[in-house]
Design a protein around this motif. Sequence first.
Motif, PDB file in Angstrom:
ATOM      1  N   ARG A   1      19.932  22.876  -9.265  1.00 42.24           N
ATOM      2  CA  ARG A   1      20.184  24.167  -9.904  1.00 42.24           C
ATOM      3  C   ARG A   1      19.288  25.299  -9.446  1.00 42.24           C
ATOM      4  O   ARG A   1      19.784  26.567  -9.467  1.00 42.24           O
ATOM      5  CB  ARG A   1      20.209  24.070 -11.312  1.00 42.24           C
ATOM      6  CG  ARG A   1      21.562  23.150 -11.882  1.00 42.24           C
ATOM      7  CD  ARG A   1      21.762  23.164 -13.100  1.00 42.24           C
ATOM      8  NE  ARG A   1      22.767  22.086 -13.625  1.00 42.24           N
ATOM      9  CZ  ARG A   1      24.268  22.590 -13.497  1.00 42.24           C
ATOM     10  NH1 ARG A   1      24.667  23.848 -13.374  1.00 42.24           N
ATOM     11  NH2 ARG A   1      24.962  21.693 -13.874  1.00 42.24           N
ATOM     12  N   ALA A   2      18.040  24.842  -9.478  1.00 39.44           N
ATOM     13  CA  ALA A   2      16.815  25.959  -9.296  1.00 39.44           C
ATOM     14  C   ALA A   2      17.233  26.263  -7.684  1.00 39.44           C
ATOM     15  O   ALA A   2      16.858  27.454  -7.568  1.00 39.44           O
ATOM     16  CB  ALA A   2      15.381  25.198  -9.410  1.00 39.44           C
TER      17      ALA A   2
ATOM     18  N   ASN B   1      20.150  28.781  -7.667  1.00 41.62           N
ATOM     19  CA  ASN B   1      19.872  30.095  -8.488  1.00 41.62           C
ATOM     20  C   ASN B   1      18.799  31.023  -7.990  1.00 41.62           C
ATOM     21  O   ASN B   1      18.807  32.245  -8.010  1.00 41.62           O
ATOM     22  CB  ASN B   1      19.752  29.605  -9.760  1.00 41.62           C
ATOM     23  CG  ASN B   1      20.742  29.218 -10.755  1.00 41.62           C
ATOM     24  OD1 ASN B   1      21.980  29.360 -10.413  1.00 41.62           O
ATOM     25  ND2 ASN B   1      20.616  28.250 -11.607  1.00 41.62           N
ATOM     26  N   ALA B   2      17.847  30.106  -7.631  1.00 42.84           N
ATOM     27  CA  ALA B   2      16.549  31.107  -7.103  1.00 42.84           C
ATOM     28  C   ALA B   2      16.023  30.360  -5.784  1.00 42.84           C
ATOM     29  O   ALA B   2      15.105  29.524  -5.959  1.00 42.84           O
ATOM     30  CB  ALA B   2      15.304  31.164  -8.087  1.00 42.84           C
ATOM     31  N   PRO B   3      16.673  30.685  -4.659  1.00 44.37           N
ATOM     32  CA  PRO B   3      16.210  29.660  -3.585  1.00 44.37           C
ATOM     33  C   PRO B   3      14.874  30.261  -2.821  1.00 44.37           C
ATOM     34  O   PRO B   3      14.899  30.681  -1.471  1.00 44.37           O
ATOM     35  CB  PRO B   3      17.372  29.897  -2.417  1.00 44.37           C
ATOM     36  CG  PRO B   3      18.022  31.395  -2.811  1.00 44.37           C
ATOM     37  CD  PRO B   3      17.768  31.385  -4.352  1.00 44.37           C
ATOM     38  N   ALA B   4      13.830  29.949  -3.604  1.00 47.52           N
ATOM     39  CA  ALA B   4      12.508  30.220  -3.019  1.00 47.52           C
ATOM     40  C   ALA B   4      12.205  28.802  -2.411  1.00 47.52           C
ATOM     41  O   ALA B   4      12.817  27.774  -2.266  1.00 47.52           O
ATOM     42  CB  ALA B   4      11.522  30.285  -4.300  1.00 47.52           C
TER      43      ALA B   4
ATOM     44  N   ALA C   1      11.520  25.540  -4.384  1.00 46.35           N
ATOM     45  CA  ALA C   1      12.557  25.229  -4.864  1.00 46.35           C
ATOM     46  C   ALA C   1      13.525  24.325  -3.638  1.00 46.35           C
ATOM     47  O   ALA C   1      14.083  23.401  -4.000  1.00 46.35           O
ATOM     48  CB  ALA C   1      13.513  26.222  -5.579  1.00 46.35           C
TER      49      ALA C   1
ATOM     50  N   ASP D   1      25.712  27.400  -0.325  1.00 49.83           N
ATOM     51  CA  ASP D   1      25.824  28.375  -1.153  1.00 49.83           C
ATOM     52  C   ASP D   1      27.232  29.061  -1.385  1.00 49.83           C
ATOM     53  O   ASP D   1      28.051  28.407  -0.749  1.00 49.83           O
ATOM     54  CB  ASP D   1      24.898  29.403  -0.740  1.00 49.83           C
ATOM     55  CG  ASP D   1      24.857  30.164   0.467  1.00 49.83           C
ATOM     56  OD1 ASP D   1      26.315  29.877   0.926  1.00 49.83           O
ATOM     57  OD2 ASP D   1      24.042  30.702   0.836  1.00 49.83           O
TER      58      ASP D   1
ATOM     59  N   ARG E   1      26.186  33.044  -9.002  1.00 45.90           N
ATOM     60  CA  ARG E   1      25.449  31.780  -8.484  1.00 45.90           C
ATOM     61  C   ARG E   1      26.271  30.638  -8.304  1.00 45.90           C
ATOM     62  O   ARG E   1      26.254  29.689  -9.259  1.00 45.90           O
ATOM     63  CB  ARG E   1      24.297  31.607  -9.071  1.00 45.90           C
ATOM     64  CG  ARG E   1      23.370  32.710  -9.016  1.00 45.90           C
ATOM     65  CD  ARG E   1      22.443  32.830  -7.429  1.00 45.90           C
ATOM     66  NE  ARG E   1      21.664  33.956  -7.501  1.00 45.90           N
ATOM     67  CZ  ARG E   1      21.034  34.096  -6.400  1.00 45.90           C
ATOM     68  NH1 ARG E   1      21.618  33.708  -5.188  1.00 45.90           N
ATOM     69  NH2 ARG E   1      20.267  35.110  -6.116  1.00 45.90           N
TER      70      ARG E   1
END
Length: 597
Positions: free
Chosen positions: A81-82, A85-88, A91, A115, A177
């Motif tokens: 989920r991380a 939601n925030a594809p850093a 992560a 995605d 997302r």
Amino acid sequence: MPETMPGKPKPMIASRRIVAIFLAVACLAAALAFTLSYRLGLSSLDADLDQSLILTRRSIESEIERFRHLPEIAAEDARIRAALNAPAPSAIDAANRYLETVTGKSGAADLFLLDGDGTAIAASNWNTGQSFVGNNYAFRPYFRDAIATGKGRFYAIGVTTGKPGYFLSSRIGTGERTGVLAVKIDLKPLEETWKSARSATAIADRDGVIFLSGIDDWLYRPFTALDEGTLARLSEVRTYDGVDLAAARPLLDSPDRLSLPGPDNSALRGRVARIEADGWVVLSAAPTSPVLATAILWATGAALVAMAGTGFGLILHQRRQLVQLRLRQGALLEARVAERTRELAHEIDARRKTEADLRAAQETLVHTEKMAALGRMSAAIVHEMSQPLAAMEATLAAAELSTSEDRTTTRIGTARNLIRRMQRTTKHLKSFSRKEPNQLTLTDLNRVVDSALDLVAPRAKAVGVTPDFRPTNPAPMVMAGPVRLEQVCLNLLLNALDAVEHSEGGIVTIATDYGNGTARITVTDTGTGIAPDDLVRVTEPFFSTKISGEGLGLGLSISQAIVTEFGGRIDIHSDPGRGTTVSVVLPLAQSIAEVAE
């Protein structure tokens, strides 16, 4: 002669009719048997194929079912989920490693995260040269179905890896997302199993294109020719990327007839079953040649049986004509058999009388040889008896003249011992000279040898040799006649003493032992031995190597007959100039039942 000529064609016409009847009956029976056997064979083959289809379909469904909920379960992890939601980078790295671990534990081929645009942002094969990360798979039906309905499933050749697989997908996330988590399942192990088992099994998609097959020639071939629309649709979603389906030759000549070509161009009969969830078609086929061979075999057998039955009917007619002749021949044969039976009865009676006479003569010879042995020992026995008598006379005379009471008692005791010695010798002679009944009793071999040594003692003393007795302990027991076995020992001892009589320092040894179910009496002397030419004849009646002419030459012959009667044998080994060893081998008492059998 001219009168008989017109009658000749009749037998020929009759024989042609018989041949025609035989052929007609055989052909009819063969046709019926072939038709029935072939239909039953095909029915049995179809039943076997249907059973195989059930097992194949269940194995496919169970293999897919193992991974059905894997995308949903893996999507519950916070790292997935991380990454969505925030594809850093951190992560994404955590999601990659998590997907790699899950894939290794579950046995799936690949597990990857897409995605909302269909681009792979994390995958279990992120660290390989065929990584899914960065590739867009929005054209794949499993992505579009998952976005639209929440679930997707699709079988295709991978556009990145080039390896076929079955894809299961689940939609994850909410709002803007939204993504898809997909798992790729490798169904090739099923195909390898079919190939190793040489099973003509295959799976086709809903369009009829075979994508898994136990026969290599069937792979990526449609059941029937594909239309342009189907080819365009399959090309759009790149289901069989790299395969020219337009050039693939259809597997079936007719959609209504499942007659398939085998790997060696043999004809196969096929059956199909459907997997409703994907619209797949499972195909199982088997060669029809065994069914055809069985039908031909049954047809041949039926033809032969029909011909045999027809022939049997003709034979019965002829047999009735031969019955009377055979009855007359049977009566004549019975008369001859009865006559021959009477002759055989007379021959049997004569043979029984002859055998009784031979047994009586053999018993007489045994007793004669026994008395001859006593005769050979008579001089030594007389000498043995005369010495105690003379000593007893002198001792009693001295007792009468003696004035001392103690000395008189001692001399009288000496005289009594000498008398006992004479009595023992006389007892052995009386026991040895009597006829023993033909009855086997439990016999102690050590006691037999002791009695024989007592009898032969005078002869041994005259020769100047004392036999060395080496008994075994415990004493071996056999089933035999003690007196007759004693006679055998006596004959062997006398022969040994005769062999060393003129030899300086001659030695005679007698021993008993047992082992391997047998007991043994062995007599060894150091005499002149027996020549090889004479060794094969020493057991013949009336054969003797003694120059003096003593004896009848029956000792070893009678001894062998006695030992054979007890179920044993006599082994003779001689080394000319060095001596002779004679062994009496008898079955032990506990093994007598086996010998009798």
